[in-house]
Motif scaffolding. Structure first.
Motif, short mmCIF file in Angstrom:
data_model
loop_
_atom_site.label_atom_id
_atom_site.label_comp_id
_atom_site.label_asym_id
_atom_site.label_seq_id
_atom_site.Cartn_x
_atom_site.Cartn_y
_atom_site.Cartn_z
N MET A 1 0.85 -1.17 0.00
CA MET A 1 0.00 0.00 0.00
C MET A 1 0.90 1.24 0.00
N LYS A 2 0.58 2.17 -0.87
CA LYS A 2 1.34 3.42 -0.94
C LYS A 2 1.20 4.18 0.37
N THR A 3 2.23 4.92 0.72
CA THR A 3 2.24 5.65 1.99
C THR A 3 1.06 6.60 2.11
N GLY A 4 0.77 7.34 1.07
CA GLY A 4 -0.36 8.27 1.12
C GLY A 4 -1.67 7.55 1.37
N ASP A 5 -1.86 6.40 0.71
CA ASP A 5 -3.07 5.61 0.93
C ASP A 5 -3.12 5.05 2.35
N LEU A 6 -1.98 4.58 2.83
CA LEU A 6 -1.91 4.05 4.20
C LEU A 6 -2.28 5.14 5.21
N LEU A 7 -1.71 6.34 5.03
CA LEU A 7 -1.99 7.42 5.97
C LEU A 7 -3.47 7.80 5.96
N ALA A 8 -4.06 7.82 4.78
CA ALA A 8 -5.49 8.13 4.70
C ALA A 8 -6.31 7.06 5.42
N ARG A 9 -5.91 5.82 5.24
CA ARG A 9 -6.63 4.71 5.90
C ARG A 9 -6.47 4.78 7.42
N VAL A 10 -5.24 5.00 7.89
CA VAL A 10 -5.00 5.10 9.33
C VAL A 10 -5.82 6.25 9.91
N GLN A 11 -5.80 7.38 9.24
CA GLN A 11 -6.56 8.53 9.72
C GLN A 11 -8.06 8.21 9.78
N ALA A 12 -8.59 7.62 8.75
CA ALA A 12 -10.02 7.27 8.72
C ALA A 12 -10.35 6.25 9.81
N MET A 26 0.65 10.93 14.84
CA MET A 26 0.92 9.55 14.46
C MET A 26 1.13 9.45 12.95
N LEU A 27 0.33 10.16 12.18
CA LEU A 27 0.45 10.13 10.73
C LEU A 27 1.80 10.66 10.27
N VAL A 32 7.37 9.49 8.27
CA VAL A 32 8.83 9.52 8.42
C VAL A 32 9.38 8.10 8.48
N GLN A 33 8.75 7.23 9.26
CA GLN A 33 9.24 5.85 9.39
C GLN A 33 9.16 5.10 8.06
N ARG A 34 8.07 5.25 7.36
CA ARG A 34 7.93 4.57 6.07
C ARG A 34 8.97 5.06 5.07
N THR A 35 9.17 6.37 5.03
CA THR A 35 10.16 6.93 4.11
C THR A 35 11.56 6.44 4.48
#
Length: 167
Positions: A1-12, A26-27, A32-35
């Motif tokens: 999963m792309k980082t942007g998609d993951l962050l959107a999912r975590v936030q939701a 957290m996002l 930073v960790q993913r990058t």
């Protein structure tokens, strides 16, 4: 999963599970960790082509840029690399076994050891450095020069906020 998609999912997910919690910090940390993990994977692959690890290349590069002709004290090398004495020893042992560095006693303090690049180690760093810089340029190509400078400044500022102060 792309980082942007993951962050959107975590936030939701956090909004649904705990709407009372602001997950924004957290996002940012996840990003930073993913990058960091992605960069580490790319660097591991790059250095594997010459049977090195990023930490071992860091030793060679630090010696190349910072060591006087007689070499660096092992303790100074650790300070410049921000690693512990056992980590320095482990890396030097591996590089010495490959003939890329050598240790010798300090002239004035026989208890102290200096480490320096061998001719082979220096040649390897000098040959690899332009390719390494170009690889890192590629890794940062998603950002323009101003964004790279801004990112670097923000990361330095963030790190300084929880690094121990030097006395």
């Amino acid at each position: 999963m792309k980082t942007g998609d993951l962050l959107a999912r975590v936030q939701a997910d956090w909004r649904a599970a705990r709407p009372d919690i602001d997950a924004t910090p957290m996002l940012t940390v996840i990003a930073v960790q993913r990058t960091s993990a992605l960069l580490e994977r790319e660097l591991q692959a790059f250095f594997a082509s010459v049977d090195l690890t990023p930490p071992n290349f860091d030793v060679l590069a630090t010696l190349r840029r910072s060591a006087p002709p007689q070499g660096l004290l092992l303790s100074r090398l650790g300070t410049l690399m921000a690693i512990t004495p056992p980590a320095v020893t482990k890396r030097i042992d591996a590089l010495e076994a490959r003939g890329l560095v050598k240790r010798h006693p300090h002239e004035a303090d026989r208890r102290a050891l200096l480490v320096q690049l061998t001719d082979e180690g220096r040649a390897l760093v000098d040959a690899l450095l332009p390719r390494h810089v170009e690889n890192e340029r590629r890794l940062l190509s998603g950002l323009d020069d101003a964004e790279r400078a801004q990112l670097r400044a923000l990361l330095v500022k963030l790190a300084a906020s929880f690094e121990p102060s030097e006395a």
